[in-house]
Design a protein around this motif. Structure first.
Motif, PDB file in Angstrom:
ATOM      1  N   ALA A 137       0.915  -1.122   0.046  1.00  0.00           N
ATOM      2  CA  ALA A 137       0.006   0.013   0.142  1.00  0.00           C
ATOM      3  C   ALA A 137       0.935   1.165  -0.011  1.00  0.00           C
ATOM      4  CB  ALA A 137      -0.930  -0.069   1.151  1.00  0.00           C
ATOM      5  N   ILE A 138       2.091   1.197   0.852  1.00  0.00           N
ATOM      6  CA  ILE A 138       2.865   2.441   0.654  1.00  0.00           C
ATOM      7  C   ILE A 138       3.295   2.661  -0.700  1.00  0.00           C
ATOM      8  CG2 ILE A 138       5.043   3.127   1.861  1.00  0.00           C
ATOM      9  CD1 ILE A 138       4.369   1.739   4.456  1.00  0.00           C
ATOM     10  N   SER A 139       3.728   1.408  -1.317  1.00  0.00           N
ATOM     11  CA  SER A 139       4.441   1.430  -2.533  1.00  0.00           C
ATOM     12  C   SER A 139       3.448   2.100  -3.589  1.00  0.00           C
ATOM     13  CB  SER A 139       4.979   0.100  -2.890  1.00  0.00           C
ATOM     14  OG  SER A 139       5.598   0.063  -4.244  1.00  0.00           O
ATOM     15  N   ASP A 140       2.522   1.420  -3.732  1.00  0.00           N
ATOM     16  CA  ASP A 140       1.534   1.882  -5.025  1.00  0.00           C
ATOM     17  C   ASP A 140       0.406   2.981  -4.432  1.00  0.00           C
ATOM     18  OD1 ASP A 140      -0.759   0.733  -3.644  1.00  0.00           O
ATOM     19  OD2 ASP A 140      -0.271  -1.074  -4.593  1.00  0.00           O
ATOM     20  N   GLY A 141       0.236   3.443  -3.240  1.00  0.00           N
ATOM     21  CA  GLY A 141      -0.599   4.512  -2.820  1.00  0.00           C
ATOM     22  C   GLY A 141      -2.079   4.124  -2.578  1.00  0.00           C
ATOM     23  N   GLU A 142      -2.447   2.791  -2.953  1.00  0.00           N
ATOM     24  CA  GLU A 142      -3.766   2.187  -2.818  1.00  0.00           C
ATOM     25  C   GLU A 142      -4.155   1.706  -1.609  1.00  0.00           C
ATOM     26  OE1 GLU A 142      -5.875   2.900  -5.283  1.00  0.00           O
ATOM     27  OE2 GLU A 142      -4.609   4.127  -6.531  1.00  0.00           O
ATOM     28  N   PRO A 143      -5.106   1.922  -0.872  1.00  0.00           N
ATOM     29  CA  PRO A 143      -5.769   1.056   0.170  1.00  0.00           C
ATOM     30  C   PRO A 143      -6.508  -0.123  -0.354  1.00  0.00           C
ATOM     31  CG  PRO A 143      -7.480   2.705  -0.585  1.00  0.00           C
ATOM     32  CD  PRO A 143      -6.174   2.942  -1.490  1.00  0.00           C
ATOM     33  N   ARG A 144      -6.400  -1.081   0.781  1.00  0.00           N
ATOM     34  CA  ARG A 144      -6.763  -2.413   0.524  1.00  0.00           C
ATOM     35  C   ARG A 144      -7.755  -2.966   1.468  1.00  0.00           C
ATOM     36  NH1 ARG A 144      -2.158  -1.529  -1.628  1.00  0.00           N
ATOM     37  NH2 ARG A 144      -1.586  -3.392  -2.936  1.00  0.00           N
ATOM     38  N   LEU A 145      -8.334  -3.864   1.323  1.00  0.00           N
ATOM     39  CA  LEU A 145      -9.304  -4.861   2.445  1.00  0.00           C
ATOM     40  C   LEU A 145      -8.441  -6.099   2.474  1.00  0.00           C
ATOM     41  CD1 LEU A 145     -11.423  -4.792   4.645  1.00  0.00           C
ATOM     42  CD2 LEU A 145     -12.767  -5.684   2.954  1.00  0.00           C
ATOM     43  N   VAL A 146      -8.035  -6.645   3.624  1.00  0.00           N
ATOM     44  CA  VAL A 146      -7.387  -7.830   3.809  1.00  0.00           C
ATOM     45  C   VAL A 146      -8.296  -8.738   4.663  1.00  0.00           C
ATOM     46  CG1 VAL A 146      -5.443  -9.150   4.685  1.00  0.00           C
ATOM     47  CG2 VAL A 146      -4.841  -6.983   3.657  1.00  0.00           C
ATOM     48  N   VAL A 147      -8.550  -9.985   4.092  1.00  0.00           N
ATOM     49  CA  VAL A 147      -9.429 -10.938   4.657  1.00  0.00           C
ATOM     50  C   VAL A 147      -8.397 -12.131   4.974  1.00  0.00           C
ATOM     51  CG1 VAL A 147     -11.559 -12.196   4.648  1.00  0.00           C
ATOM     52  CG2 VAL A 147     -11.601  -9.790   3.604  1.00  0.00           C
ATOM     53  N   LEU A 148      -8.564 -12.362   6.392  1.00  0.00           N
ATOM     54  CA  LEU A 148      -7.887 -13.719   6.633  1.00  0.00           C
ATOM     55  C   LEU A 148      -8.979 -14.636   7.104  1.00  0.00           C
ATOM     56  CD1 LEU A 148      -5.064 -11.888   8.752  1.00  0.00           C
ATOM     57  CD2 LEU A 148      -4.680 -13.392   6.896  1.00  0.00           C
ATOM     58  N   THR A 149      -9.147 -15.614   6.628  1.00  0.00           N
ATOM     59  CA  THR A 149     -10.320 -16.498   6.831  1.00  0.00           C
ATOM     60  C   THR A 149      -9.829 -17.933   6.504  1.00  0.00           C
ATOM     61  OG1 THR A 149     -12.367 -17.182   6.092  1.00  0.00           O
ATOM     62  CG2 THR A 149     -10.947 -16.276   4.321  1.00  0.00           C
ATOM     63  N   PRO A 150     -10.254 -19.029   7.132  1.00  0.00           N
ATOM     64  CA  PRO A 150      -9.948 -20.345   7.112  1.00  0.00           C
ATOM     65  C   PRO A 150     -10.892 -20.835   5.877  1.00  0.00           C
ATOM     66  CG  PRO A 150     -11.826 -20.256   8.904  1.00  0.00           C
ATOM     67  CD  PRO A 150     -11.160 -18.821   8.507  1.00  0.00           C
ATOM     68  N   ASN A 151     -11.565 -20.132   5.282  1.00  0.00           N
ATOM     69  CA  ASN A 151     -12.655 -20.476   4.194  1.00  0.00           C
ATOM     70  C   ASN A 151     -12.049 -19.494   2.753  1.00  0.00           C
ATOM     71  OD1 ASN A 151     -14.469 -21.727   2.224  1.00  0.00           O
ATOM     72  ND2 ASN A 151     -16.248 -20.315   3.345  1.00  0.00           N
ATOM     73  N   LEU A 152     -11.546 -20.206   2.059  1.00  0.00           N
ATOM     74  CA  LEU A 152     -11.102 -19.549   0.690  1.00  0.00           C
ATOM     75  C   LEU A 152     -11.995 -19.680  -0.428  1.00  0.00           C
ATOM     76  CD1 LEU A 152      -7.264 -19.871   0.663  1.00  0.00           C
ATOM     77  CD2 LEU A 152      -8.770 -17.790   1.414  1.00  0.00           C
ATOM     78  N   ASP A 153     -13.258 -20.607  -0.178  1.00  0.00           N
ATOM     79  CA  ASP A 153     -14.260 -20.709  -1.180  1.00  0.00           C
ATOM     80  C   ASP A 153     -15.151 -19.810  -1.478  1.00  0.00           C
ATOM     81  OD1 ASP A 153     -13.057 -23.227  -1.136  1.00  0.00           O
ATOM     82  OD2 ASP A 153     -14.184 -23.972   0.167  1.00  0.00           O
ATOM     83  N   GLU A 154     -15.377 -18.576  -0.612  1.00  0.00           N
ATOM     84  CA  GLU A 154     -15.928 -17.649  -0.816  1.00  0.00           C
ATOM     85  C   GLU A 154     -15.687 -16.719  -2.170  1.00  0.00           C
ATOM     86  OE1 GLU A 154     -14.783 -13.483   1.095  1.00  0.00           O
ATOM     87  OE2 GLU A 154     -14.747 -15.067   2.549  1.00  0.00           O
ATOM     88  N   GLU A 155     -16.838 -16.193  -2.888  1.00  0.00           N
ATOM     89  CA  GLU A 155     -16.564 -15.488  -4.066  1.00  0.00           C
ATOM     90  C   GLU A 155     -15.653 -14.345  -3.946  1.00  0.00           C
ATOM     91  OE1 GLU A 155     -18.108 -15.709  -7.084  1.00  0.00           O
ATOM     92  OE2 GLU A 155     -18.708 -17.706  -6.474  1.00  0.00           O
ATOM     93  N   PRO A 156     -14.731 -14.049  -4.933  1.00  0.00           N
ATOM     94  CA  PRO A 156     -13.769 -13.129  -4.785  1.00  0.00           C
ATOM     95  C   PRO A 156     -14.514 -11.761  -4.900  1.00  0.00           C
ATOM     96  CG  PRO A 156     -13.276 -14.652  -6.537  1.00  0.00           C
ATOM     97  CD  PRO A 156     -14.493 -15.109  -6.162  1.00  0.00           C
TER      98      PRO A 156
END
Length: 317
Positions: free
Chosen positions: A56-75
């Motif tokens: 984020a510091i490098s490209d100047g863009e904010p982001r939402l990070v999700v840490l979850t045991p389930n990676l099957d949810e829709e992107p």
């Protein structure tokens, strides 16, 4: 950090599903050199947040990070999804927002064009430094700093620097010679093409390399019909903004939503979390290899039963 012009990112826990140690509203500040101040949860979350904060510091863009045991949810657009595989489990959503110092604009000269550049540059968010022996703070009140000459040690540090020579022929060549070693992201000159050709000849005779002179934009500004000095200044600021935003797009394209390459990440042999070796909580040299851990608990588990976490081939090596 803001006052010192140091770039950083602010990470805030915005949502969680138990069990996690982070609570909504927990915050941490992360600097570009990896300093981590605050709390956003346990050590399983910290390496991932640190990794994304640096992006984020490098490209100047904010982001939402999700840490979850389930990676099957829709992107979801704008969401960076990571597997939560530490023992506590649970889900955390962390918003990471970069705070970058304002770009610096060096304006050389006390001409009407320089005066307009200072006003318009400050109005669109640049920290403007006006440089000229005859300049006063009263006349250039919009400037952050007024200096009689280019003295690198007196210039505030910055990650983005743009410069314009608008000396009206008084000390053009001297300004260019002093600015080139600063390696600005943009260097423009307010002058006619004929006058600039003579400048380049004099500068080459003074030992300035042609390839450096080729980086200078003259006449400075985008191609638009201009008649007044404020219009000329507007065209120059527009060109600088175009250069600046195009550089941001390149940074976003190279970092963007892409994770660190597989080769640059290590895997915690206990919980199998992907971590950056430079920000790992701990490491251990064992059987000819270095292993990295997301927290001290994983390291302790590994030390007690290394055979449990390594293949037989790796163990016997």
């Amino acid at each position: 950090l803001l006052a010192q012009g140091v770039p950083f990112a602010l990470a805030t826990v915005v949502r969680r599903e138990r069990p996690t140690s982070g609570e909504p509203g927990d915050k941490a500040i992360i600097t570009s050199d990896g300093e981590f101040l605050g709390w956003i949860g346990g050590s399983c979350a910290q390496p991932t947040v640190l990794q994304e904060a640096k992006k984020a510091i490098s490209d100047g863009e904010p982001r939402l990070v999700v840490l979850t045991p389930n990676l099957d949810e829709e992107p979801r657009e704008g969401v960076e999804l990571y597997r939560m595989i530490c023992y506590s489990g649970g889900t955390m959503e962390i918003y990471i927002e970069p705070y970058l110092p304002a770009p610096q604009l060096l304006v050389c000269g006390a001409s009407p064009a320089a005066e307009a550049l200072v006003k318009i540059g400050a109005a669109v968010g640049f920290k403007v430094v006006l440089i000229d022996p005859s300049a006063t703070k009263e006349k250039f009140s919009a400037a952050e700093l007024v200096l009689p000459r280019i003295e690198p040690e007196k210039l505030p540090s910055t990650r983005e620097r743009y410069a314009v020579v608008a000396t009206n022929g008084n000390w053009d060549e001297d300004a260019i010679k002093a600015l080139l070693p600063l390696s600005p992201d943009y260097l423009g000159v307010v002058a006619s093409k004929k006058r600039f050709q003579q400048m380049c000849k004099d500068l080459r005779d003074a030992g300035i390399a042609t390839e450096k002179l080729n980086l200078i934009k003259c006449p400075a500004g985008i191609d638009m019909p201009t008649r007044t000095f404020p219009e000329v200044a507007l065209s120059i600021i527009a060109e600088i903004i175009t250069v600046r935003r195009s550089q941001e797009k390149k940074a976003a394209a190279s970092h963007g939503s892409a994770k660190l390459s597989t080769n640059s990440l290590a895997e915690d042999p206990v919980c199998h979390m992907k971590i950056d070796p430079q920000t790992a909580a701990d490491s251990l040299f064992f059987a000819g290899s270095t292993y990295y851990f997301c927290n001290t608990h994983c390291k302790s588990s590994f030390e007690k039963e290394p055979r449990k976490y390594l293949s037989m081939e790796a163990y016997h090596e």
